[in-house]
Design an enzyme around this catalytic site. Structure first.
Site, PDB file in Angstrom:
ATOM      1  N   VAL A  40       8.350  -4.237   5.917  1.00 48.38           N
ATOM      2  CA  VAL A  40       8.722  -5.644   6.047  1.00 48.38           C
ATOM      3  C   VAL A  40       8.973  -5.960   7.511  1.00 48.38           C
ATOM      4  O   VAL A  40       9.705  -5.238   8.203  1.00 48.38           O
ATOM      5  CB  VAL A  40       9.977  -5.971   5.206  1.00 48.38           C
ATOM      6  CG1 VAL A  40      10.345  -7.439   5.349  1.00 48.38           C
ATOM      7  CG2 VAL A  40       9.738  -5.623   3.735  1.00 48.38           C
ATOM      8  N   MET A  65       6.923   0.596  -1.287  1.00 47.47           N
ATOM      9  CA  MET A  65       5.795  -0.308  -1.525  1.00 47.47           C
ATOM     10  C   MET A  65       5.385  -1.087  -0.278  1.00 47.47           C
ATOM     11  O   MET A  65       4.705  -2.106  -0.382  1.00 47.47           O
ATOM     12  CB  MET A  65       6.140  -1.277  -2.657  1.00 47.47           C
ATOM     13  CG  MET A  65       6.140  -0.652  -4.029  1.00 47.47           C
ATOM     14  SD  MET A  65       4.511  -0.047  -4.540  1.00 47.47           S
ATOM     15  CE  MET A  65       3.653  -1.590  -4.823  1.00 47.47           C
ATOM     16  N   GLY A  66       5.765  -0.628   0.911  1.00 46.06           N
ATOM     17  CA  GLY A  66       5.296  -1.288   2.112  1.00 46.06           C
ATOM     18  C   GLY A  66       6.374  -1.465   3.160  1.00 46.06           C
ATOM     19  O   GLY A  66       7.511  -1.028   2.986  1.00 46.06           O
ATOM     20  N   LYS A  69       5.796  -8.770   4.071  1.00 45.56           N
ATOM     21  CA  LYS A  69       5.725  -7.412   3.544  1.00 45.56           C
ATOM     22  C   LYS A  69       4.262  -6.994   3.535  1.00 45.56           C
ATOM     23  O   LYS A  69       3.400  -7.687   2.982  1.00 45.56           O
ATOM     24  CB  LYS A  69       6.312  -7.373   2.134  1.00 45.56           C
ATOM     25  CG  LYS A  69       6.377  -5.991   1.493  1.00 45.56           C
ATOM     26  CD  LYS A  69       7.051  -6.121   0.125  1.00 45.56           C
ATOM     27  CE  LYS A  69       7.123  -4.798  -0.610  1.00 45.56           C
ATOM     28  NZ  LYS A  69       7.778  -4.946  -1.938  1.00 45.56           N
ATOM     29  N   ASP A  83      12.928  -1.848 -12.392  1.00 44.63           N
ATOM     30  CA  ASP A  83      13.419  -0.964 -11.323  1.00 44.63           C
ATOM     31  C   ASP A  83      14.694  -1.534 -10.701  1.00 44.63           C
ATOM     32  O   ASP A  83      14.836  -1.593  -9.483  1.00 44.63           O
ATOM     33  CB  ASP A  83      12.338  -0.769 -10.259  1.00 44.63           C
ATOM     34  CG  ASP A  83      12.607   0.444  -9.359  1.00 44.63           C
ATOM     35  OD1 ASP A  83      13.390   1.332  -9.775  1.00 44.63           O
ATOM     36  OD2 ASP A  83      12.048   0.509  -8.249  1.00 44.63           O
TER      37      ASP A  83
END
Length: 300
Positions: A28, A25-26, A44, A141
């Site tokens: 950091v 999701m990206g 992030k 998750d």
């Protein structure tokens, strides 16, 4: 190639430093808040979005920011700021920078953990998830790579639940959860969630944390032998789970019973809450899961 934002200024105030890591999701980065003159931050950034999923991923990323800004817990990530940078057109989340490592990065060489350490990790993760559940948030998750071991200068550590990108918030209609969509990580996902993500509840997080604890105690995931994704889903929804004590005889019997009470397929029969999970672990360890002080040396 994924763009690097090192040196960029996001949100007209956050100067981006070195890359700390990349995930689904990206990415950091270290960051400095030039407005508040604060350097103990991480940021992030959502990068490399596939065109077909861009709108949904951006919406989910920003929703994670909104969720985590309202979640204050010693054992859950807290987002300090979030937004979309006008110049680069990317969403970002600003967090306190943590020093340490996630459990997913050490499971290949540091497992199984000592039963007491594993129980303490699960206990602290349950505290963070309990705080999230109290705020109406289901994580969906929970897995080793989303449990961060944050260590201070004295080498004392605490568990921080990370990455609420797939979280479900109790609301009349959640437009970001498609009917029947698969959300979560297959090895740790609850049976009801594997069938339909909309049915995920606090008890689904209990299962996922139970699966994580099983992995930490035995050194292997419960369904590690599945040869394909579909075979794995079939095992999760229908196969028996081998006793953790059969794999690792040194696990105390009380702790084994506690773990398997988290892994009952019928959610109605499963341990009902993170608070109850914490009581189970405390009882199974004579109170030590709640009081043990984690140290960096427990993991590396």
């Amino acid at each position: 190639m994924v763009e690097s934002f090192e040196g960029a200024l996001l949100g007209n105030r956050y100067r981006i430093g070195h890359l700390l890591g990349r995930g689904a999701m990206g990415s950091v980065y270290e960051a400095i808040d030039e407005t508040a003159n604060r350097s103990d931050l991480a940021i992030k950034v959502l990068e490399g979005i596939d065109t077909n999923q861009a709108d949904e991923r951006r919406a989910r990323f920003l929703r994670e920011g909104s969720i985590c800004r309202n979640l204050v817990s010693l054992h859950a990530v807290h987002v300090l700021d979030h937004g979309v940078d006008d110049e680069h057109g990317v969403p970002f989340l600003v967090m306190e920078k943590l020093a340490g490592f996630d459990l997913g990065s050490i499971i290949l060489h540091a497992l199984p953990l000592d039963p007491m350490i594993a129980a303490c990790v699960a206990y602290q993760a349950a505290k963070g998830l309990s705080d999230a559940h109290a705020a109406g948030i289901v994580h969906r998750d929970v897995k080793p790579s989303n449990l961060f071991i944050s260590c201070d200068e004295s080498e004392t550590c605490r568990v921080v639940v990370m990455d609420f990108g797939l979280a479900k918030v109790h609301e009349p209609l959640n437009a970001l959860t498609r009917s029947g969509a698969f959300m979560g990580t297959a090895l740790y996902i609850a049976p009801e969630q594997a069938i339909n993500a909309k049915t995920a509840s606090e008890r689904s997080d209990v299962w996922s944390l139970g699966m994580t604890l099983y992995h930490l105690l035995t050194g292997v995931p419960a369904f590690a032998q599945a040869g394909s994704f579909m075979a794995l889903v079939l095992e999760i929804t229908g196969s028996g789970i081998r006793s953790a004590q059969d794999i690792a005889p040194w696990i105390p019997s009380g702790l084994t019973r506690a773990v398997h009470s988290l892994l009952l397929r019928d959610p109605a029969k499963r341990c009902p809450s993170m608070s109850e999970l914490m009581l189970l672990l405390s009882s199974a360890t004579g109170g030590s899961a709640a009081t043990h002080c984690l140290r960096r040396g427990d993991f590396v």
